[in-house]
Design a protein around this motif. Structure first.
Motif, PDB file in Angstrom:
ATOM      1  N   PHE A 613       0.835  -1.209   0.000  1.00  0.00           N
ATOM      2  CA  PHE A 613       0.000   0.000   0.000  1.00  0.00           C
ATOM      3  C   PHE A 613       0.867   1.256   0.000  1.00  0.00           C
ATOM      4  O   PHE A 613       0.562   2.233  -0.685  1.00  0.00           O
ATOM      5  CB  PHE A 613      -0.918  -0.011   1.220  1.00  0.00           C
ATOM      6  N   SER A 614       1.958   1.207   0.759  1.00  0.00           N
ATOM      7  CA  SER A 614       2.833   2.387   0.800  1.00  0.00           C
ATOM      8  C   SER A 614       3.503   2.634  -0.553  1.00  0.00           C
ATOM      9  O   SER A 614       3.897   3.766  -0.855  1.00  0.00           O
ATOM     10  CB  SER A 614       3.890   2.222   1.895  1.00  0.00           C
ATOM     11  N   SER A 615       3.649   1.554  -1.364  1.00  0.00           N
ATOM     12  CA  SER A 615       4.292   1.704  -2.696  1.00  0.00           C
ATOM     13  C   SER A 615       3.284   1.697  -3.836  1.00  0.00           C
ATOM     14  O   SER A 615       3.648   1.492  -4.995  1.00  0.00           O
ATOM     15  CB  SER A 615       5.310   0.574  -2.909  1.00  0.00           C
ATOM     16  N   SER A 616       2.010   1.901  -3.510  1.00  0.00           N
ATOM     17  CA  SER A 616       0.965   1.861  -4.543  1.00  0.00           C
ATOM     18  C   SER A 616       0.982   3.089  -5.439  1.00  0.00           C
ATOM     19  O   SER A 616       0.319   3.114  -6.471  1.00  0.00           O
ATOM     20  CB  SER A 616      -0.412   1.715  -3.881  1.00  0.00           C
ATOM     21  N   GLY A 617       1.697   4.117  -5.086  1.00  0.00           N
ATOM     22  CA  GLY A 617       1.844   5.302  -5.920  1.00  0.00           C
ATOM     23  C   GLY A 617       0.828   6.375  -5.666  1.00  0.00           C
ATOM     24  O   GLY A 617       0.867   7.434  -6.310  1.00  0.00           O
ATOM     25  N   ILE A 618      -0.065   6.194  -4.791  1.00  0.00           N
ATOM     26  CA  ILE A 618      -1.085   7.225  -4.574  1.00  0.00           C
ATOM     27  C   ILE A 618      -0.477   8.474  -3.950  1.00  0.00           C
ATOM     28  O   ILE A 618      -1.060   9.560  -4.038  1.00  0.00           O
ATOM     29  CB  ILE A 618      -2.224   6.712  -3.690  1.00  0.00           C
ATOM     30  N   ASP A 619       0.665   8.315  -3.323  1.00  0.00           N
ATOM     31  CA  ASP A 619       1.317   9.505  -2.767  1.00  0.00           C
ATOM     32  C   ASP A 619       2.103  10.267  -3.831  1.00  0.00           C
ATOM     33  O   ASP A 619       2.602  11.364  -3.560  1.00  0.00           O
ATOM     34  CB  ASP A 619       2.224   9.119  -1.607  1.00  0.00           C
ATOM     35  N   LYS A 620       2.241   9.648  -5.073  1.00  0.00           N
ATOM     36  CA  LYS A 620       2.987  10.305  -6.153  1.00  0.00           C
ATOM     37  C   LYS A 620       2.071  11.035  -7.129  1.00  0.00           C
ATOM     38  O   LYS A 620       2.518  11.603  -8.123  1.00  0.00           O
ATOM     39  CB  LYS A 620       3.784   9.253  -6.937  1.00  0.00           C
ATOM     40  N   ILE A 621       0.780  10.975  -6.914  1.00  0.00           N
ATOM     41  CA  ILE A 621      -0.183  11.666  -7.783  1.00  0.00           C
ATOM     42  C   ILE A 621       0.084  13.166  -7.740  1.00  0.00           C
ATOM     43  O   ILE A 621       0.415  13.722  -6.675  1.00  0.00           O
ATOM     44  CB  ILE A 621      -1.623  11.350  -7.338  1.00  0.00           C
ATOM     45  N   ASP A 622      -0.080  13.828  -8.951  1.00  0.00           N
ATOM     46  CA  ASP A 622       0.111  15.283  -9.030  1.00  0.00           C
ATOM     47  C   ASP A 622      -1.126  15.970  -8.475  1.00  0.00           C
ATOM     48  O   ASP A 622      -1.991  16.454  -9.219  1.00  0.00           O
ATOM     49  CB  ASP A 622       0.349  15.691 -10.484  1.00  0.00           C
ATOM     50  N   TYR A 623      -1.181  15.975  -7.164  1.00  0.00           N
ATOM     51  CA  TYR A 623      -2.356  16.562  -6.516  1.00  0.00           C
ATOM     52  C   TYR A 623      -2.460  18.054  -6.780  1.00  0.00           C
ATOM     53  O   TYR A 623      -3.570  18.590  -6.900  1.00  0.00           O
ATOM     54  CB  TYR A 623      -2.300  16.297  -4.997  1.00  0.00           C
ATOM     55  N   ASP A 624      -1.319  18.754  -6.947  1.00  0.00           N
ATOM     56  CA  ASP A 624      -1.363  20.202  -7.190  1.00  0.00           C
ATOM     57  C   ASP A 624      -2.032  20.505  -8.532  1.00  0.00           C
ATOM     58  O   ASP A 624      -2.811  21.462  -8.657  1.00  0.00           O
ATOM     59  CB  ASP A 624       0.047  20.782  -7.161  1.00  0.00           C
ATOM     60  N   GLY A 625      -1.682  19.675  -9.548  1.00  0.00           N
ATOM     61  CA  GLY A 625      -2.305  19.888 -10.858  1.00  0.00           C
ATOM     62  C   GLY A 625      -3.791  19.686 -10.810  1.00  0.00           C
ATOM     63  O   GLY A 625      -4.569  20.470 -11.381  1.00  0.00           O
ATOM     64  N   TYR A 626      -4.201  18.607 -10.157  1.00  0.00           N
ATOM     65  CA  TYR A 626      -5.637  18.356 -10.025  1.00  0.00           C
ATOM     66  C   TYR A 626      -6.323  19.488  -9.271  1.00  0.00           C
ATOM     67  O   TYR A 626      -7.395  19.962  -9.661  1.00  0.00           O
ATOM     68  CB  TYR A 626      -5.869  17.026  -9.292  1.00  0.00           C
TER      69      TYR A 626
END
Length: 831
Positions: A613-626
């Motif tokens: 879960f920690s390596s699922s990539g959800i923390d790498k999403i470009d949240y600023d762009g969204y």
């Protein structure tokens, strides 16, 4: 006799009661409480004489003045040792009794002289001497002498009356108290029987409380799952449960993350479609407006200016977002779905169950230990019962009961005789008081008749009948006084000598305990025994056991075990050694091995699940762009404002197709705003909140997971390294709780036996009742008040006789009187 009987009671108890003291009441929160059956006694601890107590104290003060010498301890010791020889000791006796002897001698002189004086006085009067001649010589101070004699006699009569009142009070008080003797004896014997009968009940109560203690311990042993297992669980809980709670929360977070990803991804697709439709609608409006602006009127000023302005503003009718450039979240959703293939919540529940099974594991592993401890506790009960049988309390109490029965029979057999004799005594005392009353009444009548019947103008030979009667009354009082005052003084001397000596030689030394100190003199009562009481009780006269100490302890209601120092006969401390009883229980607890090392908080699959879960990539999403795109407005310009402006410009145009076309397009723009822009704005706001929430959940995800895994490792390490010490600590607490019941019980048994069972206050009360109450308060105090009052009245008869004889001359009618003329005085006799 009462004193002797009471001492026999005390000695019988001392010699035949090897008993232990009743259990004491012990109270403590959350601990077993024991309380002995209460023993209620009727006899009061102290005696109050009431108002007459002031009179008794006055007599005691008089006795102290007459007999101020200290108690003759040496003489009494010699008498008790039968080494008393009167010839060398008489000086000491006389020195001690000098005050009483002087008073008694004065009384004897009164007894001897008063009859002689009365006889001589009577003969003298018969010879017309000593005032017998019925002739009164006139004197210048005659009036003064008459008044002086009358006042003096009246004062003396008042003092005599006070003495008579004391006599009546003492005589009545003595009879009243003798009548209470039966009640006093009843209450004392009832208290003694309460003591004797209540002691076995107290012993039975002590033994019965072991069953209560054992049942409480058995209940705790049967409840070892929650008490010991629950204790271990509670000690480990602060280190383990927070970790499992964090993992459980992370499992919920994974599910919530998937839902948030799907929500954002779905919303993003809808927004893209809505944006495309909006662009199409705006393009159609722009195209319609451009066609409308091609109208010929736009070339005519000033309409041309308006058309140019509208044409320049058409560039604002365009989409303001780049949602199409935002990537989808399908990959992240797939990764989270892969994580969710492992049921982390189920693994956490298994960890909870493994940890919560500790009490059950403890119960399963301690079955043999509980059985052994119960067996040890049953054996303790048998041993305590055996100890109670080894202490011959009830046998000794039954033996002592014989002394009580004998004494009770003797007292009740002699009480009627005492009451009969007291009735004779009361009658005699009443006669004495009435005789004195008769005398003082004659004096009062003489004063009354003489005073009120006296006529100053009447001559001695012509005095009235009332006055003459007053003088006769006075002489009658004088005659009766001479006849009986010596008899009254005999009674006074006898009661004074007896009452005074009993008060000084028995009552006072008993109250200040000098009598006990004399009895405690080594080798006094038995020349071979240093301590007489210990010789009787233990047949060991070297043990320091004294009458004074026994009496004092009984007054404080201490048990016979402590009072008589029965540890010299049966040492309860040796037979009730707490360690001997609790040692086996301690060994059973210490030999038990509780093993709970197989606790698994989270399986390896759960660890891998967290890492995935920690390596699922959800923390790498470009949240600023969204967030940037979702935070924009759907259009570059506010379509409502644009439509209003367009309509206002159209209103300024002349009537025609151009005006109508612009107004129509303005309404179309409003429709686009209501139907497309507003819903799009709402969707973008929802998407903004969702992506914001997702960003928060995924922020520092790897750090959170690593922290959870670190805490998990720490908790498992704690379980591995410290569980055994926690088990030892909680086992000691649990063992101390179980053992504490019996330590407390055994300590209570020891204290009860040594301090409370057979508390001997009724014995001290019975002795006080016999000596201090019956002998001293019931008998001696009233007797002393009686002789004090009668003695005072009798002594005052002497001056009363003198003044009455003198005063009678002024009241009686004379046979002759002095006659005065200018030349000479010639006595004349009138017949």
């Amino acid at each position: 006799m009462a004193l002797l009987l009471c001492f026999l009671l005390l000695l019988g108890l001392c010699g035949n009661t090897i008993s232990e003291e009743p259990p004491s009441t012990t109270k403590s929160p959350n601990v077993l409480e024991f309380e002995l059956p209460a023993m209620n006694y009727e006899t009061k601890d102290s005696y109050e004489a009431g108002p007459t107590g002031v009179l008794f104290q006055m007599v005691n003060v008089f006795l102290h003045v007459v007999q101020p010498n200290p108690f003759p301890e040496d003489t009494v010791r010699k008498i008790l040792q039968k080494n008393f020889d009167l010839s060398p000791e008489y000086e000491k006796i006389i020195s001690y009794e000098i005050g009483i002897i002087i008073c008694a001698v004065l009384g004897l002189l009164f007894i001897i002289l008063m009859p002689l004086v009365g006889f001589c006085f009577g003969l003298c009067r018969c010879c017309n001497k000593c005032g017998g001649e019925m002739h009164q010589r006139q004197k210048k101070n005659g009036t003064f002498l008459r008044k002086y004699f009358a006042v003096s006699l009246l004062v003396i009569c008042v003092f005599i009356s006070i003495g008579i009142i004391f006599g009546f009070v003492a005589n009545h008080h003595l009879r009243t108290q003798i009548e209470k003797s039966r009640q006093l004896a009843d209450s004392n014997f009832k208290d003694l029987r309460t003591l004797l009968n209540g002691t076995p009940a107290q012993i039975d109560y002590i033994l019965g409380q072991y069953t209560t203690t054992k049942e409480r311990a058995f209940a705790d042993l049967d409840n070892i799952k929650s008490l010991l297992g629950g204790g271990i669980h509670e000690q480990l809980k602060p280190k383990v449960i927070p970790v499992l709670d964090d993992i459980k929360a992370m499992a919920e977070a994974i599910k919530e993350t998937k839902e948030a990803l799907m929500t954002v991804n779905s919303t993003l697709g809808q927004l893209k479609k809505s944006t495309t439709q909006l662009n199409t609608s705006l393009s159609d409006v722009k195209r319609n407006l451009e066609q409308s602006l091609n109208d010929p009127m736009c070339s005519v000023p000033p309409v041309a200016t308006t058309c140019n302005n509208v044409r320049m503003s058409l560039s604002q009718l365009d989409d303001n977002t780049n949602l199409g450039q935002l990537p989808s979240l399908d990959k992240e959703i797939d990764n989270v779905n892969d994580v969710l293939r492992t049921n982390l919540s189920s693994l956490v529940q298994q960890g909870y169950k493994s940890f919560n099974d500790i009490p059950e594991m403890v119960q399963n592993q301690t079955t043999d230990m509980i059985s052994g401890i119960k067996s040890s506790l049953n054996s303790i009960g048998s041993n305590i019962s055996n100890i109670s049988q080894q202490i011959p309390i009830q046998d000794k109490l039954s033996y002592f009961m014989k002394y009580v029965n004998i004494t009770e029979t003797h007292i009740y057999r002699n009480l009627p005789t005492l009451e009969e004799y007291d009735s004779y005594r009361w009658l005699g005392g009443l006669v004495v008081c009435c005789l004195l009353t008769l005398i003082v009444i004659f004096f009062y009548l003489g004063l009354l008749c003489g005073t009120f019947g006296y006529d100053q103008n009447a001559t001695p030979t012509r005095r009235g009948c009332v006055s003459n009667t007053g003088g006769v009354f006075l002489m009658v009082g004088v005659g009766i006084s001479f006849l009986f005052c010596w008899i009254l003084m005999i009674i006074v001397v006898v009661t004074f000598v007896v009452g005074g000596n009993v008060e000084k030689l028995v009552c006072e030394p008993y109250q200040n305990r000098k009598l006990f100190q004399i009895l405690d003199t080594p080798y006094l009562l038995d020349e071979n025994w240093e301590y007489y009481l210990s010789g009787i009780v233990f047949n060991k006269p070297d043990i320091n056991l004294t009458f004074e100490q026994v009496y004092s302890d009984c007054k404080e209601n201490k048990g016979i075990y402590t009072t008589l120092k029965l540890e010299n006969s049966y040492n309860i401390s040796e037979h009730l050694n707490i360690q001997d009883y609790t040692g086996n229980i301690n060994n059973d607890f210490e030999s038990t091995n509780i093993n709970i090392d197989n606790i698994v908080l989270l399986e390896e699959a759960g660890r891998n699940n967290l890492l995935n879960f920690s390596s699922s990539g959800i923390d790498k999403i470009d949240y600023d762009g969204y967030l940037t795109e979702f935070g924009k407005t759907p259009t570059k310009v506010n379509l409502l404002v644009f439509a209003d402006d367009l309509e206002e410009k159209a209103n300024n145009l002349p009537q025609g197709n151009l005006k109508e076309s612009l107004k129509s397009n303005a309404e179309t723009i409003r429709t686009i705003h209501r139907g497309q822009v507003v819903p799009l704005e709402q969707s973008m706001n929802m998407a903004y909140q969702s992506i914001k929430e997702l960003q928060h959940k995924s922020s520092e995800l790897e750090v959170k997971v690593n922290k959870i895994l670190s805490s998990l490792d720490s908790a498992e390490g704690f379980l591995t390294n410290y569980t055994s010490s926690v088990i030892v600590e909680e086992s000691k607490k649990y063992a101390n709780t179980i053992i504490g019941y019996f330590e407390r019980y055994l300590q209570w048994v020891k204290i009860s036996i040594t301090e409370h069972i057979a508390a001997c206050k009724p014995v001290a009360t019975a002795l006080d009742s016999a000596v201090d109450v019956f002998l001293c308060s019931y008998i001696i105090d009233p007797v002393n008040l009686f002789w004090f009052g009668i003695g005072e009245a009798t002594i005052f008869l002497l001056p009363a006789i003198i003044f009455a004889v003198k005063l009678a001359k002024y009241y009686r009618r004379m046979d002759s009187e002095d006659v005065y003329d200018d030349v000479e005085t010639v006595p004349v006799k009138n017949f």
